[in-house]
Design an enzyme around this catalytic site. Structure first.
Site, short mmCIF file in Angstrom:
data_model
loop_
_atom_site.label_atom_id
_atom_site.label_comp_id
_atom_site.label_asym_id
_atom_site.label_seq_id
_atom_site.Cartn_x
_atom_site.Cartn_y
_atom_site.Cartn_z
N ASP A 166 -0.13 5.07 1.05
CA ASP A 166 -0.35 6.03 2.13
C ASP A 166 -0.24 5.37 3.49
O ASP A 166 -0.91 4.37 3.78
CB ASP A 166 -1.74 6.67 1.99
CG ASP A 166 -1.86 7.46 0.69
OD1 ASP A 166 -1.26 8.54 0.61
OD2 ASP A 166 -2.54 6.99 -0.23
N ASP A 186 0.88 -1.16 0.00
CA ASP A 186 0.00 0.00 0.00
C ASP A 186 0.92 1.22 0.00
O ASP A 186 2.11 1.12 0.30
CB ASP A 186 -0.88 -0.04 1.26
CG ASP A 186 -1.72 1.21 1.43
OD1 ASP A 186 -2.30 1.68 0.44
OD2 ASP A 186 -1.78 1.72 2.56
#
Length: 451
Positions: A18, A16
């Site tokens: 963020d 991922d």
């Protein structure tokens, strides 16, 4: 299941973006997110101007793992069995007597087993990541305002929050420079984003050079993803990743048929035609894990390539990747960034201390006085009995769906790739999967009850 987990045994390493690869300076980013919503509510929807003023004390309300009852305006902290440990109406915490009267010792009305329990529905919303938390504070203060000024007991403000998300964060907002959030990040990314340490950059290249396929799967749109990656990794970041998937719309990305979305190609950050399948590495938008896995089989030449995915959100990353795709999962859990005396660690390395003095918000990964520990809490004992400690619902999900949990990627970047981590499993202790150390509140206490 094997007792240990090793990156060397994985064929594919996915990330991922963020709050996983890209760490944010939370004392700066949290007020920015809060302000992006509050300004919209006040200016566009006519809410009270006092929402715009936030004191350092207000930030203590923020705690991951809370649920908001959208109609009643109550925030709920759940035990692992679905009973209510603490609750507030808006920001006002409920006293034990009120808590007992309101919820008793029964399951919260919306609680279901993990498989059936969505984190987002028309009735409630779970706050499980640092993008969400400023919104939790704002919603709580909206409830305070509507209760005080209008005497409201039933609430419908959520539609205005959704409108604020659409205004500030819709797909075209970055390009159009609209709202408050994107223009400010573009203006001064260094204020809000931490560059990846050299150890993490070297580690990523080490994975690549060891023959691992590297994936980036983010729900951020491609233009924002590019800005973040260039800032944290450098202009050659695209050379690192075999496949980049933006606007992945997690957790839906991991869903099975019939709700699979097709992959789309991109041109100048605009989505193009839908693809019937994913045939080659590259940069894509939307998509689904099933088509991705078919490509990974082709790329590795293996019938069942082993995938590990790093993410910070239990709802969007960890639970769906494990439950639907059976991937190994590494949870980035900033609540582990504490020292071994139980005090929150400084958000910054020592050489940067002082840079954010006079900060607007306490570090969101530190302990909330209002809500207590993210991992455990006490339930009041009956007469003549002591209070007993129980796992929170959030904590139980960590040990159920994560392979391991770490405070940051930096924490493992200097380990050899064949390092054997002890994984979470029913055969190991409840704290075994935390690296480098379990949370102090868990390692210090043997009085936890399994209800």
């Amino acid at each position: 299941m094997a007792q240990h987990f090793s990156l060397a045994a994985c064929d594919v390493v996915g990330f991922d973006l963020d709050h996983t690869l890209c760490r944010y300076n939370l004392p700066e980013s949290a007020p920015l997110i809060y302000n992006s919503f509050a300004q919209f509510l006040v200016k566009e929807k006519g809410y009270d101007k006092e929402l715009l003023t936030v004191t350092p004390e207000h930030w203590d309300f923020c705690c991951k793992g809370l649920a908001l009852d959208l109609e009643e305006g109550n925030f709920i902290k759940l035990a692992d069995d679905g009973t209510v440990l603490r609750a507030s109406h808006g920001t006002k915490m409920m006293a034990p007597e009120q808590l007992a009267e309101e919820f008793g010792r029964k399951e919260w009305k919306y609680f279901m087993s993990d498989i059936g329990m969505a984190c987002r529905s028309g009735k409630y919303y779970f706050y499980d990541n640092y993008f969400d938390l400023p919104g939790a504070l704002l919603c709580a203060r909206v409830v305070d305002s509507l209760t005080k000024n209008n005497g409201q007991k039933a609430f419908d403000f959520w539609k205005d929050i959704v409108a604020g998300i659409q205004h500030n964060y819709r797909m075209s907002a970055f390009k159009e420079n609209c709202g408050i959030y994107f223009p400010e990040i573009k203006r001064d990314p260094g204020r809000y984003l931490h560059s990846c340490p050299e150890s993490v950059k070297k580690w990523l290249w080490q994975l690549k050079n060891a023959g691992k396929i590297l994936l980036l799967i983010t729900s951020s749109h491609s233009d924002y993803c590019r800005l973040l990656c260039q800032h944290i990794l450098g202009n050659d970041f695209a050379d690192l990743f075999d496949i980049v998937i933006t606007n992945a719309l997690k957790p839906g990305f991991f869903s099975h048929l019939p709700s699979q979305r097709p992959f789309r190609t991109l041109e100048n950050d605009e989505e193009q035609e839908a693809l019937p399948s994913l045939d080659k590495p590259g940069w894509y938008s939307q998509g689904n894990a099933v088509h991705l896995y078919e490509l990974l089989k082709k790329m590795t030449g293996k019938p069942e390539p082993k995938v590990v995915y790093f993410g910070d959100s239990m709802h969007s990353d960890i639970f769906p990747a494990r439950h639907y795709s059976n991937w190994e999962t590494v949870l980035i859990l900033e609540e582990l960034r504490g020292d071994r005396n139980g005090k929150p660690e400084e958000s910054e390395p020592l050489e940067k201390k002082g840079k954010y003095e006079g900060q607007k918000a306490k570090p969101l990964n530190s302990l909330s006085k209002k809500w207590g520990s993210f991992f455990i809490d006490s339930i009041s004992g009956l007469k003549n009995t002591e209070d007993s400690l129980v796992y929170t619902w959030s904590c139980r999900r960590i040990s159920t769906y994560s392979t391991i949990a770490i405070p940051s990627i930096e924490a493992i970047a200097e380990l050899p790739l064949d390092y054997k981590f002890t994984r979470f499993s029913s055969n190991n202790s409840k704290t075994a999967g935390y690296y480098p150390n379990p949370p102090v509140v868990l390692s210090n206490d043997e009085t936890l009850t399994n209800k």
